[in-house]
Enzyme design. Sequence first.
Site, PDB file in Angstrom:
ATOM      1  N   VAL A   1       9.765  14.282   3.540  1.00 42.35           N
ATOM      2  CA  VAL A   1       8.859  13.811   2.504  1.00 42.35           C
ATOM      3  C   VAL A   1       7.444  13.892   2.978  1.00 42.35           C
ATOM      4  CG1 VAL A   1       7.923  12.423   0.639  1.00 42.35           C
ATOM      5  CG2 VAL A   1       9.893  12.273   0.466  1.00 42.35           C
TER       6      VAL A   1
ATOM      7  N   THR B   1       4.868  -6.255  23.541  1.00 43.84           N
ATOM      8  CA  THR B   1       3.801  -5.547  23.118  1.00 43.84           C
ATOM      9  C   THR B   1       2.377  -6.037  22.235  1.00 43.84           C
ATOM     10  OG1 THR B   1       4.820  -4.736  20.985  1.00 43.84           O
ATOM     11  CG2 THR B   1       5.474  -3.771  23.285  1.00 43.84           C
TER      12      THR B   1
ATOM     13  N   PHE C   1       1.219  -1.518  -0.145  1.00 45.58           N
ATOM     14  CA  PHE C   1      -0.212   0.134   0.013  1.00 45.58           C
ATOM     15  C   PHE C   1       0.839   0.905   0.264  1.00 45.58           C
ATOM     16  CE2 PHE C   1      -3.776  -1.980   0.594  1.00 45.58           C
ATOM     17  CZ  PHE C   1      -3.693  -3.368   1.255  1.00 45.58           C
TER      18      PHE C   1
ATOM     19  N   ASP D   1       7.822   0.742   3.128  1.00 44.62           N
ATOM     20  CA  ASP D   1       8.686   1.520   3.783  1.00 44.62           C
ATOM     21  C   ASP D   1       9.637   0.244   4.732  1.00 44.62           C
ATOM     22  OD1 ASP D   1       7.331   0.610   6.493  1.00 44.62           O
ATOM     23  OD2 ASP D   1       8.140   1.671   7.430  1.00 44.62           O
TER      24      ASP D   1
ATOM     25  N   GLU E   1      -1.361  -5.541  13.888  1.00 47.20           N
ATOM     26  CA  GLU E   1      -0.282  -5.822  14.705  1.00 47.20           C
ATOM     27  C   GLU E   1      -0.931  -6.819  15.615  1.00 47.20           C
ATOM     28  OE1 GLU E   1       4.599  -4.977  13.816  1.00 47.20           O
ATOM     29  OE2 GLU E   1       4.007  -4.429  16.131  1.00 47.20           O
TER      30      GLU E   1
HETATM   31  C1  2GW Z   1       0.524   4.949   8.771  1.00 39.89           C
HETATM   32  C2  2GW Z   1       1.085   5.538  10.158  1.00 39.89           C
HETATM   33  C3  2GW Z   1       1.231   7.658   9.918  1.00 39.89           C
HETATM   34  C4  2GW Z   1       0.758   8.660   8.748  1.00 39.89           C
HETATM   35  C5  2GW Z   1       0.330   7.491   8.032  1.00 39.89           C
HETATM   36  C6  2GW Z   1       1.320   5.700   7.905  1.00 39.89           C
HETATM   37  C7  2GW Z   1       0.858   5.716   6.017  1.00 39.89           C
HETATM   38  C8  2GW Z   1       0.681   4.393   6.053  1.00 39.89           C
HETATM   39  C9  2GW Z   1      -0.096   6.589   5.341  1.00 39.89           C
HETATM   40  O1  2GW Z   1      -0.271   7.507   4.681  1.00 39.89           O
HETATM   41  N1  2GW Z   1       0.548   5.497   4.021  1.00 39.89           N
HETATM   42  C10 2GW Z   1       0.325   4.020   3.624  1.00 39.89           C
HETATM   43  O2  2GW Z   1       0.536   3.647   1.974  1.00 39.89           O
HETATM   44  N2  2GW Z   1       0.588   3.791   5.253  1.00 39.89           N
HETATM   45  C11 2GW Z   1       0.498   2.078   4.702  1.00 39.89           C
HETATM   46  O3  2GW Z   1       0.342   1.336   5.542  1.00 39.89           O
HETATM   47  C12 2GW Z   1       2.391   1.791   4.452  1.00 39.89           C
HETATM   48  O4  2GW Z   1       2.137   0.508   3.159  1.00 39.89           O
HETATM   49  C13 2GW Z   1       2.494   1.166   5.665  1.00 39.89           C
HETATM   50  O5  2GW Z   1       4.246   0.842   5.231  1.00 39.89           O
HETATM   51  C14 2GW Z   1       1.901   0.541   5.884  1.00 39.89           C
HETATM   52  C15 2GW Z   1       2.132   0.630   7.794  1.00 39.89           C
HETATM   53  O6  2GW Z   1       2.405   2.128   8.192  1.00 39.89           O
HETATM   54  P1  2GW Z   1       3.788   2.910   8.719  1.00 39.89           P
HETATM   55  O7  2GW Z   1       4.665   1.283   8.256  1.00 39.89           O
HETATM   56  O8  2GW Z   1       3.983   4.170   8.591  1.00 39.89           O
HETATM   57  O9  2GW Z   1       3.758   2.140  10.347  1.00 39.89           O
HETATM   58  P2  2GW Z   1       4.610   0.794  11.528  1.00 39.89           P
HETATM   59  O10 2GW Z   1       6.131   0.725  10.107  1.00 39.89           O
HETATM   60  O11 2GW Z   1       5.169   1.696  12.266  1.00 39.89           O
HETATM   61  O12 2GW Z   1       4.078  -0.600  10.828  1.00 39.89           O
HETATM   62  C16 2GW Z   1       3.746  -1.754  12.241  1.00 39.89           C
HETATM   63  O13 2GW Z   1       2.366  -1.281  12.975  1.00 39.89           O
HETATM   64  C17 2GW Z   1       1.637  -1.025  11.891  1.00 39.89           C
HETATM   65  C18 2GW Z   1       0.015  -0.573  12.637  1.00 39.89           C
HETATM   66  O14 2GW Z   1       0.268   0.198  13.726  1.00 39.89           O
HETATM   67  C19 2GW Z   1       1.212  -2.132  10.767  1.00 39.89           C
HETATM   68  O15 2GW Z   1       0.856  -3.648  11.674  1.00 39.89           O
HETATM   69  C20 2GW Z   1       2.910  -1.817  10.532  1.00 39.89           C
HETATM   70  O16 2GW Z   1       2.338  -3.423   9.380  1.00 39.89           O
HETATM   71  C21 2GW Z   1       3.384  -2.966  11.100  1.00 39.89           C
HETATM   72  O17 2GW Z   1       4.675  -2.582  10.463  1.00 39.89           O
HETATM   73 MN    MN Z   2       6.725   0.470   8.315  1.00 37.19          MN
END
Ligand code: 2GW
Ligand code: MN
Length: 296
Positions: free
Chosen positions: A293, A190, A65, A158, A246
């Site tokens: 960004v 967690t 995504f 990411d 998660e």
């Molecule tokens: C996410 C958080 C805050 C602001 C924006 C976004 C966001 C996420 C966005 O604006 N656009 C978007 O495409 N995403 C998608 O969601 C993108 O693929 C991203 O990799 C994914 C998860 O968000 P991310 O990577 O910022 O969160 P992490 O790295 O802290 O993720 C862990 O925890 C998440 C739940 O809080 C999910 O479970 C994720 O799979 C985990 O790796």
């Molecule tokens: Mn992520």
Amino acid sequence: YLFNIYRLNMSVNVPVLGASFQLARTDVPTQTPWKAPIMWEGMFDGTLYDKAHLEANSSVALTVFAIGRYLEAYLKSFIISAEKHFMIGIPVTYYIFTDIPEDIPDFVLGPERTMKVLYVPRHARWQDISMMRMKTLSKIIDLEISYTYPYIFCLDVDSIFENRFGTEALGESVAVLHSHYYTVKQDEFTYDRNPKSKAYMKTGDYYYHAALFGGTWQNVKVLVDFCYNGIMEDKKNNVEALWHDESHLNKYYWLHKPTKLLSPEYCWDVISFINRTEIKVARMTWAKKRYDVLRA
Ligand code: 2GW
Ligand code: MN
């Protein structure tokens, strides 16, 4: 119902080729108590897996995504690095979900590699952007993936591939150990600890990272439906699990044990950790938070 008969139902029967290599690692656990392999560098011969999966006609859908600013911040490096390292040798189709399809750049893809861009609306809360992936994944498995790809992997955008992330990672139900928690005790995991949430857990096996999960489409369908149903039930009850999707994913894998675990090499936090001797290779790493960004 009529369509079900056309769905892929090949018996994916590639043995655990790593078994005889497990003695190669004594510094890390290479098997779960329920006898699923934990894939570490040194345990397996990748060429054997590639050969077996080529013969089995394996192929994989890789979903990601890229909503809002995450497209500009991460998608290019994700795809370009996946072209170098992700499942090289078997057919791969990228499923990219975005709210701005017109912003997807052109990519030059290798042979037997294709890309599908699909529109999804943007949720206002970031927690929903993350959680609602489960619903979209359930739909795309139903509508497309189940007809064409025996395997599916679902990733955070990411992420950057840096070394072989190959067919050894394929399995019936595949989870990855979170790089912050594979060294800590259970009581530091967690998990969601609120009994009001469907994700609530007292105890578990490991702490898995939702940035990467996969398996056969049948198993991933059960996983994403489980998580989505839990998320919606929580909304009804006005609660939200501690780590969103998660937390539900961890609950799922507690109730339905994964058949293969990937070591943290497969989703490594290079920014926080330097010099962990057991990490011989970082296959996929966390991208740096692109505040330039994301906050622009
Ligand atoms: C996410 C958080 C805050 C602001 C924006 C976004 C966001 C996420 C966005 O604006 N656009 C978007 O495409 N995403 C998608 O969601 C993108 O693929 C991203 O990799 C994914 C998860 O968000 P991310 O990577 O910022 O969160 P992490 O790295 O802290 O993720 C862990 O925890 C998440 C739940 O809080 C999910 O479970 C994720 O799979 C985990 O790796
Ligand atoms: Mn992520």
